[in-house]
Motif scaffolding. Structure first.
Motif, short mmCIF file in Angstrom:
data_model
loop_
_atom_site.label_atom_id
_atom_site.label_comp_id
_atom_site.label_asym_id
_atom_site.label_seq_id
_atom_site.Cartn_x
_atom_site.Cartn_y
_atom_site.Cartn_z
N TRP A 41 -20.30 20.66 4.26
CA TRP A 41 -21.70 21.01 4.47
C TRP A 41 -22.51 20.81 3.19
O TRP A 41 -23.61 20.26 3.20
CB TRP A 41 -21.82 22.45 4.97
N HIS A 42 -21.94 21.25 2.05
CA HIS A 42 -22.63 21.09 0.78
C HIS A 42 -22.76 19.62 0.39
O HIS A 42 -23.77 19.21 -0.18
CB HIS A 42 -21.92 21.86 -0.33
N ARG A 45 -25.56 18.25 2.44
CA ARG A 45 -26.81 18.78 1.89
C ARG A 45 -27.20 18.03 0.61
O ARG A 45 -28.36 17.69 0.40
CB ARG A 45 -26.65 20.27 1.60
N ALA A 48 -28.59 14.80 1.60
CA ALA A 48 -29.93 14.96 2.16
C ALA A 48 -30.99 15.02 1.07
O ALA A 48 -32.10 14.52 1.25
CB ALA A 48 -29.98 16.22 3.03
N PHE A 49 -30.65 15.61 -0.07
CA PHE A 49 -31.61 15.70 -1.17
C PHE A 49 -31.66 14.43 -2.01
O PHE A 49 -32.72 14.03 -2.46
CB PHE A 49 -31.29 16.90 -2.07
N ALA A 55 -28.89 10.84 5.42
CA ALA A 55 -28.63 12.12 6.07
C ALA A 55 -29.62 12.45 7.19
O ALA A 55 -29.36 13.35 7.99
CB ALA A 55 -28.65 13.25 5.05
N TYR A 59 -29.74 15.93 10.07
CA TYR A 59 -30.42 17.13 9.57
C TYR A 59 -30.14 18.35 10.45
O TYR A 59 -30.11 19.46 9.96
CB TYR A 59 -31.93 16.91 9.48
N LEU A 62 -27.66 20.74 9.21
CA LEU A 62 -27.99 21.51 8.01
C LEU A 62 -28.89 22.70 8.29
O LEU A 62 -29.09 23.54 7.43
CB LEU A 62 -28.66 20.60 6.98
N MET A 64 -32.00 22.80 8.32
CA MET A 64 -33.10 22.77 7.36
C MET A 64 -34.41 22.73 8.14
O MET A 64 -34.63 21.83 8.93
CB MET A 64 -32.99 21.57 6.43
#
Length: 70
Positions: A41-42, A45, A48-49, A55, A59, A62, A64
């Protein structure tokens, strides 16, 4: 199930297929421990950034959500 350890450099080298495989593992949720799941998961994430185009289709994994800080 094998999970990944990662650094910022590793994220730069991930391919679409890598992210697809990662998302499939998260969707099936068949990990030996919750910590293995959190590692994946990390990683998603971080992707995604740092590389949001990879990603974006995942989403929903996540949770988010956009929010207004005002």
């Amino acid at each position: 199930m094998t999970t990944l350890s990662f650094s910022e450099q590793d994220v730069a080298h991930l391919t679409e297929k890598d992210i697809e495989t990662l998302a499939e593992r998260l969707e099936t949720d068949s990990y030996k421990s919750a910590f293995d799941c959190l590692k994946d998961w990390h990683l998603l994430r971080a992707v995604a950034f740092q590389r949001p185009e990879l990603a974006e289709p995942y989403y929903y994994l996540l949770d988010m959500e956009a929010y207004d800080e005002s």
